[in-house]
Design a protein around this motif. Structure first.
Motif: not given
Length: 206
Positions: A113-122, A164-167, A169-173
């Motif tokens: 899924s799109l969200q899995d691809v993006v979070t994997s990159c991050i 993603l874990p809270p540690s 996620t800060s600043g993600i947009r």
């Protein structure tokens, strides 16, 4: 950098449009005859009734912020005029089409899924520690035709923050395409104009 931050999903514009076509055909609306190379070219020029219908179907789609809530809503109905002057009413097709980016199984696709691809990159970028801080990978800019669907940026940001874990996620947009369907070209133009860019990618051959 390519090994760290590049991931891909098999779901692109063609797959999304094929899914829309299938949904319409399930309701005896045979959209496929309008989805041709000729219609696509004419759509860009707005030069035929079929092309206008194709464009109207694409522009009627959106991404739901809450898919389950949208399924129970009655606000998604929209009437369109077919090239033969008959009318059709779209409802769940409007948001189910974009939902396939987040739930590939809706179209019976075995893909990330799109969200899995993006979070994997991050996560990969975070673990690589290639810079002094993490700001460089926390701005996600969308580009391409599918990225122009209303609601996509907000939904993707919601999904990414939830995975993603809270540690981290800060600043993600997530930003919608700044130049619409041409955003990728403008991005390439900006990179190509940098003084540090090594050479031209396209050259005239003698």
């Amino acid at each position: 950098m390519h090994q760290v931050g590049v991931k891909a999903t098999e779901i692109g514009a063609l797959k999304v449009m094929e899914f829309l076509t299938k949904q319409l055909e399930d309701h005896n609306i045979y959209y496929g005859k309008y989805f041709t190379d000729k219609a696509l070219r004419e759509e860009a020029m707005g030069s035929s009734t079929a092309a206008n219908f194709l464009h109207s179907c694409k522009m009627s789609c959106y991404v739901a912020q809450d898919y389950e809530a949208e399924l129970s809503s009655k606000d998604s109905k929209l009437s369109l005029v077919l090239p033969d002057d008959s009318n059709i009413t779209l409802s769940v097709e409007r948001f189910r089409t974009g939902e396939v980016l987040f739930r590939p199984y809706l179209a019976r696709m075995n893909a990330m899924s799109l969200q899995d691809v993006v979070t994997s990159c991050i996560k990969n970028c975070h673990e690589a520690i290639v810079a002094d801080d993490d700001k460089w990978y926390k701005t996600i800019v969308l580009a391409g035709g599918c990225a122009c669907m209303p609601g996509l940026a907000g939904r993707l940001e919601k999904e990414v923050l939830g995975l993603l874990p809270p540690s981290m996620t800060s600043g993600i947009r997530v930003l919608p395409p700044p130049y619409g369907t041409d955003s990728a070209w403008f991005g390439a133009l900006s990179i190509g104009n940098l003084s540090t860019f090594p050479t031209s990618w396209c050259q005239q051959r003698s």
